[in-house]
Design a protein around this motif. Structure first.
Motif, PDB file in Angstrom:
ATOM      1  N   LEU A  19       0.842  -1.197   0.000  1.00 47.67           N
ATOM      2  CA  LEU A  19       0.000   0.000   0.000  1.00 47.67           C
ATOM      3  C   LEU A  19       0.874   1.243   0.000  1.00 47.67           C
ATOM      4  O   LEU A  19       1.918   1.282   0.637  1.00 47.67           O
ATOM      5  N   LYS A  20       0.407   2.255  -0.708  1.00 48.44           N
ATOM      6  CA  LYS A  20       1.116   3.525  -0.712  1.00 48.44           C
ATOM      7  C   LYS A  20       0.116   4.648  -0.439  1.00 48.44           C
ATOM      8  O   LYS A  20      -0.955   4.699  -1.055  1.00 48.44           O
ATOM      9  N   LEU A  21       0.493   5.502   0.471  1.00 36.63           N
ATOM     10  CA  LEU A  21      -0.337   6.665   0.760  1.00 36.63           C
ATOM     11  C   LEU A  21      -0.023   7.729  -0.288  1.00 36.63           C
ATOM     12  O   LEU A  21       0.972   8.439  -0.192  1.00 36.63           O
ATOM     13  N   GLU A  22      -0.867   7.817  -1.293  1.00 33.69           N
ATOM     14  CA  GLU A  22      -0.582   8.668  -2.455  1.00 33.69           C
ATOM     15  C   GLU A  22      -0.859  10.138  -2.151  1.00 33.69           C
ATOM     16  O   GLU A  22      -0.225  11.022  -2.692  1.00 33.69           O
ATOM     17  N   ARG A  23      -1.856  10.364  -1.302  1.00 35.54           N
ATOM     18  CA  ARG A  23      -2.247  11.741  -1.010  1.00 35.54           C
ATOM     19  C   ARG A  23      -2.649  11.844   0.449  1.00 35.54           C
ATOM     20  O   ARG A  23      -3.258  10.916   0.984  1.00 35.54           O
ATOM     21  N   GLY A  24      -2.341  12.956   1.098  1.00 37.02           N
ATOM     22  CA  GLY A  24      -2.699  13.171   2.492  1.00 37.02           C
ATOM     23  C   GLY A  24      -1.702  12.511   3.434  1.00 37.02           C
ATOM     24  O   GLY A  24      -0.688  11.966   3.005  1.00 37.02           O
ATOM     25  N   THR A  25      -2.006  12.614   4.720  1.00 35.14           N
ATOM     26  CA  THR A  25      -1.149  11.981   5.716  1.00 35.14           C
ATOM     27  C   THR A  25      -2.022  11.167   6.659  1.00 35.14           C
ATOM     28  O   THR A  25      -3.240  11.287   6.643  1.00 35.14           O
ATOM     29  N   LEU A  26      -1.373  10.341   7.460  1.00 34.50           N
ATOM     30  CA  LEU A  26      -2.102   9.607   8.489  1.00 34.50           C
ATOM     31  C   LEU A  26      -1.692  10.125   9.864  1.00 34.50           C
ATOM     32  O   LEU A  26      -1.571   9.394  10.832  1.00 34.50           O
ATOM     33  N   MET A  27      -1.551  11.422   9.925  1.00 37.37           N
ATOM     34  CA  MET A  27      -1.091  12.084  11.141  1.00 37.37           C
ATOM     35  C   MET A  27      -1.920  11.740  12.370  1.00 37.37           C
ATOM     36  O   MET A  27      -1.395  11.589  13.460  1.00 37.37           O
ATOM     37  N   GLY A  28      -3.230  11.653  12.221  1.00 32.83           N
ATOM     38  CA  GLY A  28      -4.079  11.379  13.380  1.00 32.83           C
ATOM     39  C   GLY A  28      -4.065   9.925  13.794  1.00 32.83           C
ATOM     40  O   GLY A  28      -4.654   9.559  14.794  1.00 32.83           O
ATOM     41  N   GLY A  29      -3.400   9.075  13.009  1.00 33.31           N
ATOM     42  CA  GLY A  29      -3.371   7.644  13.322  1.00 33.31           C
ATOM     43  C   GLY A  29      -4.100   6.834  12.269  1.00 33.31           C
ATOM     44  O   GLY A  29      -4.897   7.369  11.499  1.00 33.31           O
ATOM     45  N   TRP A  30      -3.798   5.547  12.248  1.00 33.02           N
ATOM     46  CA  TRP A  30      -4.434   4.646  11.280  1.00 33.02           C
ATOM     47  C   TRP A  30      -4.845   3.343  11.962  1.00 33.02           C
ATOM     48  O   TRP A  30      -4.894   2.290  11.355  1.00 33.02           O
ATOM     49  N   LYS A  31      -5.139   3.481  13.227  1.00 34.00           N
ATOM     50  CA  LYS A  31      -5.595   2.311  13.994  1.00 34.00           C
ATOM     51  C   LYS A  31      -6.800   1.687  13.296  1.00 34.00           C
ATOM     52  O   LYS A  31      -7.621   2.412  12.730  1.00 34.00           O
ATOM     53  N   TYR A  32      -6.902   0.377  13.394  1.00 35.47           N
ATOM     54  CA  TYR A  32      -7.983  -0.403  12.786  1.00 35.47           C
ATOM     55  C   TYR A  32      -7.799  -0.618  11.294  1.00 35.47           C
ATOM     56  O   TYR A  32      -8.664  -1.170  10.636  1.00 35.47           O
ATOM     57  N   SER A  33      -6.678  -0.156  10.745  1.00 32.72           N
ATOM     58  CA  SER A  33      -6.414  -0.419   9.334  1.00 32.72           C
ATOM     59  C   SER A  33      -6.031  -1.886   9.128  1.00 32.72           C
ATOM     60  O   SER A  33      -5.398  -2.496   9.997  1.00 32.72           O
ATOM     61  N   THR A  34      -6.426  -2.434   7.976  1.00 36.69           N
ATOM     62  CA  THR A  34      -6.045  -3.812   7.646  1.00 36.69           C
ATOM     63  C   THR A  34      -5.609  -3.902   6.192  1.00 36.69           C
ATOM     64  O   THR A  34      -6.046  -3.120   5.341  1.00 36.69           O
ATOM     65  N   PHE A  35      -4.771  -4.858   5.935  1.00 32.51           N
ATOM     66  CA  PHE A  35      -4.311  -5.155   4.576  1.00 32.51           C
ATOM     67  C   PHE A  35      -4.134  -6.667   4.511  1.00 32.51           C
ATOM     68  O   PHE A  35      -3.368  -7.228   5.283  1.00 32.51           O
ATOM     69  N   SER A  36      -4.873  -7.320   3.642  1.00 31.83           N
ATOM     70  CA  SER A  36      -4.748  -8.773   3.586  1.00 31.83           C
ATOM     71  C   SER A  36      -4.750  -9.266   2.158  1.00 31.83           C
ATOM     72  O   SER A  36      -5.302  -8.642   1.253  1.00 31.83           O
ATOM     73  N   GLY A  37      -4.084 -10.404   1.975  1.00 25.71           N
ATOM     74  CA  GLY A  37      -4.011 -11.012   0.657  1.00 25.71           C
ATOM     75  C   GLY A  37      -3.770 -12.497   0.781  1.00 25.71           C
ATOM     76  O   GLY A  37      -3.174 -12.940   1.761  1.00 25.71           O
ATOM     77  N   PHE A  38      -4.289 -13.234  -0.180  1.00 22.69           N
ATOM     78  CA  PHE A  38      -4.024 -14.672  -0.178  1.00 22.69           C
ATOM     79  C   PHE A  38      -4.076 -15.194  -1.607  1.00 22.69           C
ATOM     80  O   PHE A  38      -4.660 -14.568  -2.491  1.00 22.69           O
ATOM     81  N   LEU A  39      -3.422 -16.324  -1.801  1.00 25.82           N
ATOM     82  CA  LEU A  39      -3.401 -16.978  -3.103  1.00 25.82           C
ATOM     83  C   LEU A  39      -4.748 -17.645  -3.364  1.00 25.82           C
ATOM     84  O   LEU A  39      -5.183 -18.491  -2.587  1.00 25.82           O
ATOM     85  N   VAL A  40      -5.417 -17.246  -4.412  1.00 29.41           N
ATOM     86  CA  VAL A  40      -6.687 -17.896  -4.767  1.00 29.41           C
ATOM     87  C   VAL A  40      -6.405 -19.185  -5.529  1.00 29.41           C
ATOM     88  O   VAL A  40      -6.948 -20.229  -5.221  1.00 29.41           O
TER      89      VAL A  40
END
Lengths: 112, 112, 112
Positions: free
Chosen positions: A88-109
């Protein structure tokens, strides 16, 4: 065969730069990726890109000014070559206030 | 067996009518479907239905007036018969401002 | 082997308490879970937790006051032991206005 599946279970954990959570594909195949990047107490609009080898594949946005927590979410099936990097890339803006509860998942189908 | 999986990777690409991106199931089984339909510069509320053979299965909404981009997202596991058609339908509103960054994906979880 | 997969397809259906829709894992493995809990005509902020054996794993929020329907969405890959229970819990707010169009789904990605 199935046991060669690989998985990512990450709560994004690097500061101001989502790039450290890189998934590197152990083998060629179709992978399912999804992400929910949450901005917290932050009035900026954020744009999050799912990157494959430094190219953006899909994007998501969160831009509500009056909401405490808002997620930029998207998901996709991707054809991935062995050793491709997906992150993942943060293309615009910042996550200054925090990014708690964020998820990123992937699996082989399925492998190819 | 696994190679008989089928997949959809589409950025919805038909104008004012999401119906052209139809997934037709190659075999009976449980499929996972998810979608993120993004409206852009558009103050209307949109409702997107996931359709199975012309019946709505699930819906998603995006109705924020003050946000540039907002996604109507949902996902579901579906029991699908061979040759069933699964697609998205814009039940309410228009995508006049564009639907860039929208995704619709599905894959066979296991055959029956 | 693949047929031992288990699946959940639920429109959450219990009043003011999401806890009745419990997924109990038939076997050890990596499962994919995702949820979209929709609040309807409800100005409260809701927080939805995905629970594994009474511990919260991930959360999602919906807190927009001016929008008719809004979803609290998230998803994750989880390592689950046999007979673990996975379910949604409404941690904050109520679903007084309804939760129509909500979904909760999970499936075995691969056994361990």
């Amino acid at each position: 065969m199935f046991m060669q599946n690989n998985l990512v279970l990450v709560n994004i954990g690097n500061h101001f730069d989502l790039k450290a959570s890189v998934f590197q594909a152990p083998r060629r195949g179709i992978y399912s990726f999804s992400f929910h990047v949450v901005k917290v107490y932050n009035r900026q609009t954020i744009q999050v890109n799912l990157m494959q080898n430094d190219y953006p594949v899909i994007s998501a946005f969160a831009g509500d000014q009056d909401v405490t927590r808002e997620a930029a979410s998207n998901g996709v099936l991707l054809m991935v070559e062995r050793e491709d990097r997906v992150y993942l890339k943060l293309e615009r803006g910042t996550l200054m206030g925090g990014w708690k509860y964020s998820t990123f998942s992937g699996f082989l189908v399925f492998p190819l």
